[in-house]
Structure formats: structure tokens, C-alpha cells
Write a protein that holds these residues in place. Structure first.
Motif, short mmCIF file in Angstrom:
data_model
loop_
_atom_site.label_atom_id
_atom_site.label_comp_id
_atom_site.label_asym_id
_atom_site.label_seq_id
_atom_site.Cartn_x
_atom_site.Cartn_y
_atom_site.Cartn_z
N UNK A 17 -4.38 1.68 -13.89
CA UNK A 17 -4.56 3.08 -14.25
C UNK A 17 -5.16 3.93 -13.12
N UNK A 18 -5.31 3.34 -11.93
CA UNK A 18 -5.88 4.07 -10.80
C UNK A 18 -5.01 5.27 -10.45
N UNK A 19 -5.67 6.38 -10.20
CA UNK A 19 -4.92 7.59 -9.83
C UNK A 19 -4.55 7.54 -8.35
N UNK A 20 -3.62 8.37 -7.98
CA UNK A 20 -3.13 8.41 -6.60
C UNK A 20 -4.26 8.69 -5.62
N UNK A 21 -5.19 9.56 -5.99
CA UNK A 21 -6.30 9.90 -5.09
C UNK A 21 -7.19 8.69 -4.83
N UNK A 22 -7.46 7.88 -5.84
CA UNK A 22 -8.28 6.68 -5.64
C UNK A 22 -7.58 5.68 -4.72
N UNK A 23 -6.28 5.52 -4.88
CA UNK A 23 -5.52 4.63 -4.02
C UNK A 23 -5.53 5.15 -2.58
N UNK A 45 -0.81 -0.56 2.73
CA UNK A 45 -0.59 -0.94 1.33
C UNK A 45 -1.12 0.13 0.39
N UNK A 46 -2.37 0.55 0.58
CA UNK A 46 -2.97 1.54 -0.31
C UNK A 46 -2.30 2.90 -0.18
N UNK A 47 -1.95 3.30 1.04
CA UNK A 47 -1.25 4.57 1.21
C UNK A 47 0.12 4.51 0.54
N UNK A 48 0.79 3.38 0.64
CA UNK A 48 2.09 3.21 0.01
C UNK A 48 1.97 3.34 -1.51
N UNK A 49 0.96 2.71 -2.07
CA UNK A 49 0.76 2.80 -3.52
C UNK A 49 0.43 4.23 -3.94
N UNK A 50 -0.41 4.91 -3.16
CA UNK A 50 -0.75 6.30 -3.47
C UNK A 50 0.49 7.19 -3.35
N UNK A 51 1.28 6.96 -2.32
CA UNK A 51 2.50 7.74 -2.12
C UNK A 51 3.47 7.53 -3.29
N UNK A 52 3.52 6.31 -3.79
CA UNK A 52 4.43 6.03 -4.91
C UNK A 52 4.00 6.76 -6.18
N UNK A 53 2.74 7.21 -6.20
CA UNK A 53 2.24 7.99 -7.34
C UNK A 53 2.19 9.48 -7.02
N UNK A 58 -0.76 10.82 1.47
CA UNK A 58 -0.56 9.37 1.61
C UNK A 58 0.78 9.06 2.26
N UNK A 59 1.77 9.87 1.99
CA UNK A 59 3.09 9.66 2.61
C UNK A 59 2.98 9.79 4.13
N UNK A 80 2.27 -6.96 -0.05
CA UNK A 80 0.95 -6.86 -0.69
C UNK A 80 0.95 -5.76 -1.74
N UNK A 81 1.63 -4.66 -1.47
CA UNK A 81 1.72 -3.57 -2.46
C UNK A 81 2.47 -4.04 -3.70
#
Length: 89
Positions: A17-23, A45-53, A58-59, A80-81
Motif C-alpha cells: 500500500x506504499x504510495x509513490x512518494x514513499x517509494x 528499483x525504488x524509482x522504478x516502483x515509484x514511476x510505476x505508480x 521518479x521517471x 529486484x523490483x
């Protein structure tokens, strides 16, 4: 109050449930080496996950990380993502 002096890796407490900003913030911590060594693979990895949200910054950061990594390191970050997504859900 419980206490541990064992450091947690950035993003260790982030779940599905982590929001894009936390990632995104976890990516910044890894990229800057805050309270730990710099880890550009983890940052990607974290930027990729944030970008996906949908996180726009993050992109951009994900692309910057990719330019600093080898193609093998990018593959590791992408894997890893995917692993995080499987564990988080």
C-alpha cells in the motif's frame, strides 16, 4: 518502547500500500547514501516502483540511475523490483 540498533535498509517497511512518494523517497535515500552506503541498483528499483505508480520525478531519476549502471546492474534492479512486487502482494 522496543528499540533496535540494527539498521534497516531503505524501504524495508514499505508494503503493497506504499504510495509513490514513499517509494520515491526510498530511492533518494539509496541514491544519496543516507545512513548507509550509496546503492544505485536499489535506488533504480525504488524509482522504478515509484514511476510505476505515476511519480513523474521518479521517471527522471530512474533514467539517471540507468545511465550510471551497467546493463547487468539494470537487469538486477528490474528483477529486484519485480521480486518486491511479488512479496508486497
Amino acid at each position: 518502547m522496543p528499540y533496535s540498533d540494527m539498521p534497516l535498509p531503505p524501504g524495508a517497511l514499505l508494503g503493497a500500500d506504499a504510495c509513490a512518494e514513499d517509494l520515491y523517497q526510498a530511492g533518494l535515500v539509496c541514491a544519496a547514501g543516507i545512513d548507509a552506503d550509496i546503492d544505485l541498483v536499489a535506488a533504480h528499483k525504488w524509482f522504478n516502483l515509484a514511476a510505476s505508480r505515476g511519480h513523474e520525478d521518479a521517471k527522471f531519476q530512474r533514467q539517471e540511475m540507468a545511465e550510471l549502471l551497467t546493463s547487468e546492474e539494470v537487469k538486477i534492479a528490474l528483477s529486484a523490483a519485480r521480486d518486491w512486487l511479488k512479496l508486497a502482494h
